[in-house]
Design a protein around this motif. Structure first.
Motif, mmCIF file in Angstrom:
data_model
loop_
_atom_site.group_PDB
_atom_site.id
_atom_site.type_symbol
_atom_site.label_atom_id
_atom_site.label_comp_id
_atom_site.label_asym_id
_atom_site.label_seq_id
_atom_site.Cartn_x
_atom_site.Cartn_y
_atom_site.Cartn_z
ATOM 1 N N ALA A 191 0.828 -1.207 0.000
ATOM 2 C CA ALA A 191 0.000 0.000 0.000
ATOM 3 C C ALA A 191 0.861 1.255 0.000
ATOM 4 C CB ALA A 191 -0.921 -0.001 1.220
ATOM 5 N N ASN A 192 1.982 1.193 0.696
ATOM 6 C CA ASN A 192 2.879 2.342 0.786
ATOM 7 C C ASN A 192 3.697 2.534 -0.490
ATOM 8 O OD1 ASN A 192 3.958 4.539 2.268
ATOM 9 N ND2 ASN A 192 5.787 3.346 2.734
ATOM 10 N N ARG A 193 3.948 1.404 -1.210
ATOM 11 C CA ARG A 193 4.816 1.462 -2.393
ATOM 12 C C ARG A 193 4.062 1.740 -3.686
ATOM 13 N NH1 ARG A 193 10.564 0.923 -1.523
ATOM 14 N NH2 ARG A 193 10.687 0.428 0.673
ATOM 15 N N ALA A 194 2.768 1.425 -3.712
ATOM 16 C CA ALA A 194 2.003 1.567 -4.954
ATOM 17 C C ALA A 194 2.005 3.018 -5.431
ATOM 18 C CB ALA A 194 0.578 1.081 -4.747
ATOM 19 N N GLN A 195 2.295 3.219 -6.700
ATOM 20 C CA GLN A 195 2.364 4.565 -7.260
ATOM 21 C C GLN A 195 1.300 4.809 -8.327
ATOM 22 O OE1 GLN A 195 4.471 6.973 -6.162
ATOM 23 N NE2 GLN A 195 5.187 5.532 -4.594
ATOM 24 N N THR A 196 1.127 3.862 -9.244
ATOM 25 C CA THR A 196 0.190 4.086 -10.347
ATOM 26 C C THR A 196 -1.220 3.681 -9.946
ATOM 27 O OG1 THR A 196 0.473 1.882 -11.274
ATOM 28 C CG2 THR A 196 2.013 3.584 -12.011
ATOM 29 N N SER A 197 -2.184 4.113 -10.758
ATOM 30 C CA SER A 197 -3.586 3.755 -10.526
ATOM 31 C C SER A 197 -3.764 2.245 -10.527
ATOM 32 C CB SER A 197 -4.460 4.397 -11.614
ATOM 33 O OG SER A 197 -5.784 3.935 -11.527
ATOM 34 N N SER A 198 -3.062 1.571 -11.419
ATOM 35 C CA SER A 198 -3.156 0.111 -11.525
ATOM 36 C C SER A 198 -2.671 -0.563 -10.246
ATOM 37 C CB SER A 198 -2.341 -0.378 -12.723
ATOM 38 O OG SER A 198 -2.257 -1.786 -12.728
ATOM 39 N N ALA A 199 -1.474 -0.197 -9.800
ATOM 40 C CA ALA A 199 -0.905 -0.820 -8.599
ATOM 41 C C ALA A 199 -1.758 -0.519 -7.373
ATOM 42 C CB ALA A 199 0.527 -0.343 -8.380
ATOM 43 N N LYS A 200 -2.243 0.727 -7.271
ATOM 44 C CA LYS A 200 -3.072 1.098 -6.123
ATOM 45 C C LYS A 200 -4.364 0.287 -6.085
ATOM 46 C CE LYS A 200 -1.325 5.828 -5.613
ATOM 47 N NZ LYS A 200 -1.624 7.265 -5.799
ATOM 48 N N ALA A 201 -4.987 0.103 -7.255
ATOM 49 C CA ALA A 201 -6.226 -0.680 -7.314
ATOM 50 C C ALA A 201 -5.974 -2.140 -6.952
ATOM 51 C CB ALA A 201 -6.835 -0.579 -8.714
ATOM 52 N N GLN A 202 -4.853 -2.680 -7.422
ATOM 53 C CA GLN A 202 -4.529 -4.069 -7.130
ATOM 54 C C GLN A 202 -4.293 -4.297 -5.643
ATOM 55 O OE1 GLN A 202 -2.158 -5.865 -10.851
ATOM 56 N NE2 GLN A 202 -1.464 -3.822 -10.356
ATOM 57 N N VAL A 203 -3.552 -3.374 -5.014
ATOM 58 C CA VAL A 203 -3.288 -3.489 -3.583
ATOM 59 C C VAL A 203 -4.574 -3.292 -2.783
ATOM 60 C CG1 VAL A 203 -2.043 -2.526 -1.621
ATOM 61 C CG2 VAL A 203 -0.901 -2.728 -3.824
ATOM 62 N N GLU A 204 -5.373 -2.323 -3.198
ATOM 63 C CA GLU A 204 -6.619 -2.035 -2.483
ATOM 64 C C GLU A 204 -7.549 -3.250 -2.501
ATOM 65 O OE1 GLU A 204 -9.876 1.624 -2.198
ATOM 66 O OE2 GLU A 204 -8.446 1.540 -3.869
ATOM 67 N N LEU A 205 -7.650 -3.897 -3.652
ATOM 68 C CA LEU A 205 -8.470 -5.103 -3.753
ATOM 69 C C LEU A 205 -7.965 -6.186 -2.803
ATOM 70 C CD1 LEU A 205 -10.665 -6.852 -5.042
ATOM 71 C CD2 LEU A 205 -9.027 -7.428 -6.861
ATOM 72 N N ALA A 206 -6.658 -6.408 -2.788
ATOM 73 C CA ALA A 206 -6.079 -7.423 -1.901
ATOM 74 C C ALA A 206 -6.349 -7.091 -0.437
ATOM 75 C CB ALA A 206 -4.568 -7.541 -2.152
ATOM 76 N N GLN A 207 -6.274 -5.801 -0.075
ATOM 77 C CA GLN A 207 -6.517 -5.397 1.306
ATOM 78 C C GLN A 207 -7.970 -5.628 1.718
ATOM 79 O OE1 GLN A 207 -4.839 -1.321 1.215
ATOM 80 N NE2 GLN A 207 -3.483 -2.028 2.839
ATOM 81 N N TYR A 208 -8.905 -5.277 0.839
ATOM 82 C CA TYR A 208 -10.314 -5.468 1.177
ATOM 83 C C TYR A 208 -10.658 -6.949 1.304
ATOM 84 C CZ TYR A 208 -11.690 -0.575 0.709
ATOM 85 O OH TYR A 208 -11.844 0.781 0.904
ATOM 86 N N GLU A 209 -10.065 -7.776 0.441
ATOM 87 C CA GLU A 209 -10.343 -9.220 0.522
ATOM 88 C C GLU A 209 -9.764 -9.812 1.801
ATOM 89 O OE1 GLU A 209 -8.878 -10.605 -3.269
ATOM 90 O OE2 GLU A 209 -10.892 -10.527 -4.136
ATOM 91 N N TYR A 210 -8.639 -9.275 2.242
ATOM 92 C CA TYR A 210 -8.064 -9.697 3.524
ATOM 93 C C TYR A 210 -8.937 -9.200 4.681
ATOM 94 C CZ TYR A 210 -4.902 -9.711 7.555
ATOM 95 O OH TYR A 210 -4.354 -9.899 8.803
ATOM 96 N N LEU A 211 -9.442 -7.987 4.536
ATOM 97 C CA LEU A 211 -10.188 -7.337 5.613
ATOM 98 C C LEU A 211 -11.575 -7.937 5.838
ATOM 99 C CD1 LEU A 211 -10.647 -4.926 7.570
ATOM 100 C CD2 LEU A 211 -11.280 -3.557 5.577
ATOM 101 N N LEU A 212 -12.257 -8.340 4.764
ATOM 102 C CA LEU A 212 -13.661 -8.730 4.845
ATOM 103 C C LEU A 212 -13.970 -9.736 5.968
ATOM 104 C CD1 LEU A 212 -16.461 -8.323 3.674
ATOM 105 C CD2 LEU A 212 -15.958 -10.111 1.988
ATOM 106 N N PRO A 213 -13.258 -10.874 6.064
ATOM 107 C CA PRO A 213 -13.601 -11.819 7.135
ATOM 108 C C PRO A 213 -13.150 -11.363 8.526
ATOM 109 C CG PRO A 213 -11.714 -12.625 5.894
ATOM 110 C CD PRO A 213 -12.204 -11.413 5.172
ATOM 111 N N ARG A 214 -12.384 -10.263 8.581
ATOM 112 C CA ARG A 214 -11.851 -9.781 9.861
ATOM 113 C C ARG A 214 -12.497 -8.468 10.275
ATOM 114 N NH1 ARG A 214 -8.283 -12.280 6.676
ATOM 115 N NH2 ARG A 214 -6.831 -13.762 7.621
ATOM 116 N N LEU A 215 -13.635 -8.158 9.671
ATOM 117 C CA LEU A 215 -14.237 -6.843 9.812
ATOM 118 C C LEU A 215 -14.557 -6.460 11.251
ATOM 119 C CD1 LEU A 215 -14.665 -4.896 7.566
ATOM 120 C CD2 LEU A 215 -17.044 -5.595 7.412
ATOM 121 N N THR A 216 -15.208 -7.366 11.991
ATOM 122 C CA THR A 216 -15.624 -7.049 13.364
ATOM 123 C C THR A 216 -14.420 -6.715 14.231
ATOM 124 O OG1 THR A 216 -17.471 -8.566 13.126
ATOM 125 C CG2 THR A 216 -16.906 -7.882 15.349
ATOM 126 N N ARG A 217 -13.374 -7.527 14.120
ATOM 127 C CA ARG A 217 -12.170 -7.282 14.907
ATOM 128 C C ARG A 217 -11.509 -5.972 14.530
ATOM 129 N NH1 ARG A 217 -6.756 -7.022 14.778
ATOM 130 N NH2 ARG A 217 -6.918 -6.953 12.519
#
Length: 401
Positions: free
Chosen positions: A116-142
């Motif tokens: 997330a800190n390294r992503a510079q382009t729109s493509s890289a940012k979108a790819q990282v953001e998607l990965a973060q949300y997929e990681y986050l979804l099952p851990r939402l309450t916590r």
């Protein structure tokens, strides 16, 4: 949109296991890597905790006694973060956080944070953001109680930092939108690749921090960002290179790593497509790293997952300037010679000699053996080029003669 900002330096403890699938040596190697990841993210590892278990405790990862030891150290030394070397389940995260009462990160979260800190382009940012949300979804309450207590720092770059009220429906909507955006980006990148014509495509692949970007800069005479940290390069960089009389395209790709989060492999599909569509791979290896053989295996595993392991490949053993080995006195009849004592010439006589692939030993930083490297790449590119443009073969023969 993901927010990124400079991580503050924060103290962390690292936690790993010795299991039936991961012996003491492997555990130490993984924790060394985890420490480097922590440093890259802006933190400092002050203590390691390792426990021997057949498998991770399904509730708390560690045994309760060892977890109490971690808690006592954290409280005594005012540590704000505990980082685990494996991906934790949502239940483990909740239980551990309740016991330790501090920020809990696992290896996956840490890698995602660096991305997330390294992503510079729109493509890289979108790819990282998607990965973060997929990681986050099952851990939402916590995460929401977690974010209420913790303000910024490592692991806090990304979705949810300013949207505590976000619920599962909104997260799923964001995932859907990001996937649509990435489909559009994939199509755009596919068109770009098609527009490059039939030129031979060469992709630099390898473990993170092996010197791919440095090599790219030297060969293409360009200025691709490179530094001695993990994942210095996220965005794919393509440069036109000419060696002798043959032009080709060289692509610098994201570095691989052991235990690479599955979310990232999937979300970085468009980046990995550059590898899939390459005609030739230059597998760059940091031969000065004591675990470079494991790194090769990790890269080959991921190449296998994207159906690219059987592509024509040149093994590029980089950083020969930094390679060191232990010496044995000629009169020493007791010490057994191990890999730690191998010179580069010794290595060349091992399995490297049996490789069905070309191999070359270089120093990209000091430009050592660079002419030999160029000659090797030229020879491999030429093979592909004359298959594609056979009518030009006489020109190459004339040139080389």
């Amino acid at each position: 949109m993901i927010e990124t900002r400079k991580a503050i330096s924060e103290k962390a403890v690292l936690i790993g296991l010795i299991t039936q699938h991961q012996d003491e040596k492997q555990s130490e190697e993984y924790l060394d890597e985890l420490e480097f990841l922590t440093l890259t993210a802006g933190g400092v590892a002050v203590k390691r905790f390792v426990q021997k278990l057949e498998k991770p405790n399904p509730k708390t990862f560690l045994g309760t006694g060892k977890l109490d030891d971690v808690k006592a150290y954290i409280e005594t030394h005012n540590i704000g973060t505990a980082i685990f070397d494996d991906e934790l389940s949502p239940a483990q995260l909740r239980n551990i956080e309740r016991i330790l009462d501090c920020k809990i990160l696992d290896r996956t979260n840490l890698i995602l944070d660096i991305f997330a800190n390294r992503a510079q382009t729109s493509s890289a940012k979108a790819q990282v953001e998607l990965a973060q949300y997929e990681y986050l979804l099952p851990r939402l309450t916590r995460m929401w109680t977690h974010l209420d207590k913790q303000k910024g720092g490592i692991g806090m770059r990304g979705p949810g930092e300013t949207e505590i009220e976000t619920d599962r429906r909104i997260i799923r909507d964001k995932i859907t939108l990001l996937k649509k955006k990435l489909v559009a980006i994939d199509k755009q990148m596919a068109v770009q690749r098609k527009n490059r014509g039939k030129m031979v495509r060469v992709a630099l692949v390898g473990y993170t921090n092996v010197g791919k970007s440095t090599l790219m800069n030297v060969v293409s005479k360009s200025e691709v960002f490179a530094e001695n940290k993990l994942f210095a390069t996220l965005d794919t960089t393509v440069r036109k290179v000419v060696i002798k009389n043959i032009p080709f395209l060289m692509t610098d790709t994201v570095g691989f790593i052991r235990k690479l989060p599955t979310q990232l492999v999937e979300s970085f599909k468009s980046t990995l497509d550059e590898v899939r569509e390459a005609d030739l791979l230059l597998h760059v290896v940091d031969i000065s790293h004591p675990n470079f053989e494991d790194h090769i295996a990790s890269v080959n595993k991921i190449l296998g997952e994207i159906d690219s392991v059987d592509k024509p490949t040149v093994m590029v053993f980089n950083k020969i300037d930094a390679y060191t080995h232990q010496t044995i006195d000629e009169d020493d009849l007791i010490t057994e010679k191990t890999k730690a004592h191998y010179t580069l010439e010794d290595w060349k006589k091992t399995w490297m000699n049996d490789l069905q692939k070309e191999s070359i030993f270089i120093s990209a930083l000091n430009k050592g053996n660079l002419e030999e490297f160029k000659e090797t790449v030229y020879k491999e590119v030429r093979k592909i080029h004359i298959q594609r443009f056979p009518y030009n073969d006489f020109l190459y023969q004339e040139y080389t003669e």
